[in-house]
Design an enzyme around this catalytic site. Structure first.
Site, PDB file in Angstrom:
ATOM      1  N   ASN A  73       0.608  -1.015   0.275  1.00  0.00           N
ATOM      2  CA  ASN A  73       0.126   0.213   0.138  1.00  0.00           C
ATOM      3  C   ASN A  73       0.804   1.541   0.731  1.00  0.00           C
ATOM      4  OD1 ASN A  73       0.103   1.618   3.177  1.00  0.00           O
ATOM      5  ND2 ASN A  73       0.656  -0.468   3.460  1.00  0.00           N
ATOM      6  N   PHE A 133       6.569   4.556  14.910  1.00  0.00           N
ATOM      7  CA  PHE A 133       7.631   4.403  13.720  1.00  0.00           C
ATOM      8  C   PHE A 133       8.603   3.687  12.481  1.00  0.00           C
ATOM      9  CE2 PHE A 133       9.028   5.876  18.767  1.00  0.00           C
ATOM     10  CZ  PHE A 133       8.818   7.355  18.754  1.00  0.00           C
ATOM     11  N   CYS A 135       5.705   3.536   9.702  1.00  0.00           N
ATOM     12  CA  CYS A 135       5.472   3.864   8.022  1.00  0.00           C
ATOM     13  C   CYS A 135       6.593   4.177   6.964  1.00  0.00           C
ATOM     14  CB  CYS A 135       3.932   4.363   7.917  1.00  0.00           C
ATOM     15  SG  CYS A 135       2.969   3.623   8.668  1.00  0.00           S
ATOM     16  N   CYS A 348      12.300 -34.381  -6.980  1.00  0.00           N
ATOM     17  CA  CYS A 348      12.590 -34.335  -5.966  1.00  0.00           C
ATOM     18  C   CYS A 348      14.405 -34.856  -6.927  1.00  0.00           C
ATOM     19  CB  CYS A 348      12.680 -36.022  -5.347  1.00  0.00           C
ATOM     20  SG  CYS A 348      12.496 -37.550  -5.786  1.00  0.00           S
ATOM     21  N   CYS A 352      17.249 -32.509  -6.712  1.00  0.00           N
ATOM     22  CA  CYS A 352      19.026 -33.165  -6.099  1.00  0.00           C
ATOM     23  C   CYS A 352      19.722 -32.770  -6.952  1.00  0.00           C
ATOM     24  CB  CYS A 352      18.349 -34.980  -5.547  1.00  0.00           C
ATOM     25  SG  CYS A 352      19.604 -35.131  -4.276  1.00  0.00           S
ATOM     26  N   CYS A 379      23.798 -38.403   1.052  1.00  0.00           N
ATOM     27  CA  CYS A 379      22.503 -37.209   1.517  1.00  0.00           C
ATOM     28  C   CYS A 379      22.707 -36.048   2.858  1.00  0.00           C
ATOM     29  CB  CYS A 379      21.344 -37.757   1.635  1.00  0.00           C
ATOM     30  SG  CYS A 379      19.922 -36.726   2.049  1.00  0.00           S
TER      31      CYS A 379
HETATM   32  C1  LIG Z   1      -3.486  -0.254   3.666  1.00  0.00           C
HETATM   33  C2  LIG Z   1      -2.332  -0.240   5.118  1.00  0.00           C
HETATM   34  C3  LIG Z   1      -2.699   0.937   5.472  1.00  0.00           C
HETATM   35  C4  LIG Z   1      -1.772   0.439   6.984  1.00  0.00           C
HETATM   36  N1  LIG Z   1      -1.749   1.935   7.515  1.00  0.00           N
HETATM   37  C5  LIG Z   1      -1.460   2.146   8.732  1.00  0.00           C
HETATM   38  C6  LIG Z   1      -1.272   2.894   9.860  1.00  0.00           C
HETATM   39  O1  LIG Z   1      -1.986   3.563   9.706  1.00  0.00           O
HETATM   40  N2  LIG Z   1       0.090   2.712  10.598  1.00  0.00           N
HETATM   41  C7  LIG Z   1       0.466   1.653  10.978  1.00  0.00           C
HETATM   42  O2  LIG Z   1       1.041   1.600  12.263  1.00  0.00           O
HETATM   43  N3  LIG Z   1       0.404   0.980   9.715  1.00  0.00           N
HETATM   44  C8  LIG Z   1      -0.261   0.466   9.227  1.00  0.00           C
HETATM   45  N4  LIG Z   1      -0.552  -0.985   8.612  1.00  0.00           N
HETATM   46  C9  LIG Z   1       0.893  -1.042   8.596  1.00  0.00           C
HETATM   47  C10 LIG Z   1      -0.286  -2.546   9.593  1.00  0.00           C
HETATM   48  O3  LIG Z   1      -0.716  -1.986  11.183  1.00  0.00           O
HETATM   49  C11 LIG Z   1       0.748  -4.153   9.768  1.00  0.00           C
HETATM   50  O4  LIG Z   1       1.949  -3.009  10.246  1.00  0.00           O
HETATM   51  C12 LIG Z   1       1.482  -4.277   8.500  1.00  0.00           C
HETATM   52  O5  LIG Z   1       0.064  -4.275   7.262  1.00  0.00           O
HETATM   53  C13 LIG Z   1       1.520  -5.827   8.608  1.00  0.00           C
HETATM   54  O6  LIG Z   1       0.747  -6.780   9.256  1.00  0.00           O
HETATM   55  P1  LIG Z   1      -0.263  -7.644   8.492  1.00  0.00           P
HETATM   56  O7  LIG Z   1       0.343  -8.795   7.511  1.00  0.00           O
HETATM   57  O8  LIG Z   1      -1.041  -8.538   9.164  1.00  0.00           O
HETATM   58  O9  LIG Z   1      -1.073  -6.923   7.119  1.00  0.00           O
HETATM   59  C14 LIG Z   1      -1.569  -0.639   7.354  1.00  0.00           C
HETATM   60  C15 LIG Z   1      -0.959  -1.606   6.137  1.00  0.00           C
HETATM   61  C16 LIG Z   1      -2.372  -1.474   4.940  1.00  0.00           C
HETATM   62  C17 LIG Z   1      -2.209  -2.673   4.183  1.00  0.00           C
END
Ligand SMILES: Cc1cc2nc3c(=O)[nH]c(=O)nc-3n(C[C@H](O)[C@H](O)[C@H](O)COP(=O)(O)O)c2cc1C
Length: 427
Positions: A73, A133, A135, A348, A352, A379
């Site tokens: 995303n 901390f 995104c 396999c 191998c 092996c």
């Molecule tokens: C569309 C989308 C938006 C997200 N927005 C945030 C957010 O606003 N804040 C945050 O801490 N993590 C955000 N995340 C991360 C998720 O909280 C999570 O850490 C990450 O997706 C991994 O978990 P999962 O594999 O179950 O998706 C977002 C993830 C997605 C897919």
């Protein structure tokens, strides 16, 4: 029925399944429906100065017929006004006093900004705070999210500022876009974090359209790196949780996140040290009701294992996770092909012969029927044949009788070192 309640750094929840901060926790309507469906907690979509989003935002990897093996995303934090979110948090907490509502926060790295938002948000009645901390896009370009989360001193300082005023437990959510997550985890703990959570998303480019040459996803023909998550990231997340759990200087509870889709995934994270788990992609793919299977599965698992409560599994596999240098060099396994189950597909043999140690033979029995057999003496027990085999039970990896006492690389180095010292002494 086992007791599924958890207490993560003072935040109580009826079960260990929380929704992670993301689109499923964008509003009171959604979080309340999630609690009705059975989720024990929710980390609200990150609050901060509301931002503008772009379209499109998401993309997925479909692999071999499995949809959404990985998800990506380029969405930012909440685009809803803070007042509206706080009002809905207050209402949600009033309706669901025993569920965990955690506010995810992200502001610029300034003491005053952190103090202001913490005070305002805590007035809404949240059970805890999660500092984002992690995104990796959009906000990072403005010095927030993973831009902060990649610098241990910034993690420590900002955590400290939050702890100066916070009355509720503070969870620090870490970015996986770093060489060694234990450095930032330790910094969070040093800053006073009550808990850490991991992982946020991993820098990624999902693909390129072969006709238009547009990155996927694209915004009017242009793309930017996004954050990768979903089932594909689970091994990366699990390792990061385990590395933090076994680190001697990181003594705070962990909320495990990343690719969790089933109760089995959740149990793995908890065995490796997570007190509870958070889920995003699986809920976005299948809806809130997946939590029903998670709860049933976890309950049955604990009952079958004779374990009365969640605390009976948290961290129990951590002592088994170690450095390579602590592994036994004299432990031996080898492949064994079960002729009654093998369908002679040769997968396999090819694997191998072409890419491993050439120890599978094609033989012919007395009736002229061909079969495959492993030359066990050659092996190396790499597992490749059993990994590529399409039939369950056709190849077993079996433990060979031990010829030598256990000896790790570290033991070996110690012996060599001692021998070298002895030689030196006699000189
Ligand atoms: C569309 C989308 C938006 C997200 N927005 C945030 C957010 O606003 N804040 C945050 O801490 N993590 C955000 N995340 C991360 C998720 O909280 C999570 O850490 C990450 O997706 C991994 O978990 P999962 O594999 O179950 O998706 C977002 C993830 C997605 C897919």
């Amino acid at each position: 029925m086992a007791d599924l309640r958890i207490n993560l750094a003072g935040i109580e929840s009826p079960n260990p399944f929380w929704l992670a901060s993301a689109p499923p926790t964008n509003s009171g309507y959604q979080v309340q429906r999630a609690f009705e469906a059975g989720w024990g907690g929710a980390v609200w979509k990150t609050l901060g100065d509301p931002i503008l989003n772009v379209t499109s935002r998401f993309a997925a990897i479909n692999f071999n017929g499995k949809r959404v093996a990985g998800f990506n995303n380029i969405e930012l934090i909440t685009d809803r006004p803070l007042d509206v979110n706080l009002k809905e948090i207050y209402e949600t907490k009033k309706k669901f006093p025993h569920h965990a509502v955690i506010a995810s926060l992200m502001v610029e790295p300034q003491q005053k900004k952190w103090h202001e938002i913490v005070k305002r948000v805590e007035d809404s009645g949240v059970d805890g705070l999660e500092l984002n901390f992690g995104c990796p896009h959009g906000m990072a370009e403005r010095g927030m999210g993973s831009a902060s989360g990649q610098v241990p001193s910034l993690v420590e300082r900002q955590t400290y500022w939050v702890k100066e005023v916070a009355k509720t437990p503070v969870i620090v959510k870490l970015t996986p876009n770093i060489t060694d997550i234990t450095a930032t985890a330790e910094a969070a703990a040093n800053g006073g974090a009550d808990a850490i959570s991991m992982i946020n998303t991993i820098n990624s480019l999902m693909g390129v359209d072969l006709d238009t040459w547009n990155p996927i996803p694209h915004v009017a023909g242009k793309g930017a790196h996004g954050g990768y998550c979903g089932p594909a990231v689970k091994p990366i997340a699990l390792n990061m949780v385990a590395e933090c759990a076994r680190h001697p200087l990181i003594n705070v509870p962990i909320s495990g996140i990343g690719g969790i889709s089933t109760w089995q995934d959740a149990v793995e994270f908890m065995l490796m040290g997570a007190t509870g788990v958070q889920v995003c992609t699986a809920a976005m793919h299948h809806g809130f009701r997946i939590v029903e299977d998670m709860l049933d599965g976890l309950n049955n698992y604990l009952d079958n294992m004779g374990i009365a409560s969640i605390s009976g599994i948290i961290g129990k596999a951590v002592p088994k996770y170690s450095d390579w240098g602590d592994l036994d060099l004299n432990y031996n396994i080898a492949a064994r092909i079960n002729p009654d189950v093998c369908i002679n597909c040769n997968k396999c043999y090819i694997a191998c012969e072409d890419t491993s140690h050439q120890c599978i033979e094609r033989l012919t029995d007395s009736t002229g029927k061909s079969f495959l057999k492993v030359r066990q003496e050659d092996c190396v027990g790499c597992n490749l044949c059993s990994i590529v085999c399409p039939v369950d039970g056709a190849i077993d990896m079996i433990e060979l009788p031990r010829e030598l006492q256990p000896m790790t690389w570290n033991d070996r180095q110690a012996v060599l070192h001692a021998a070298a010292c002895k030689v030196d002494i006699t000189k």
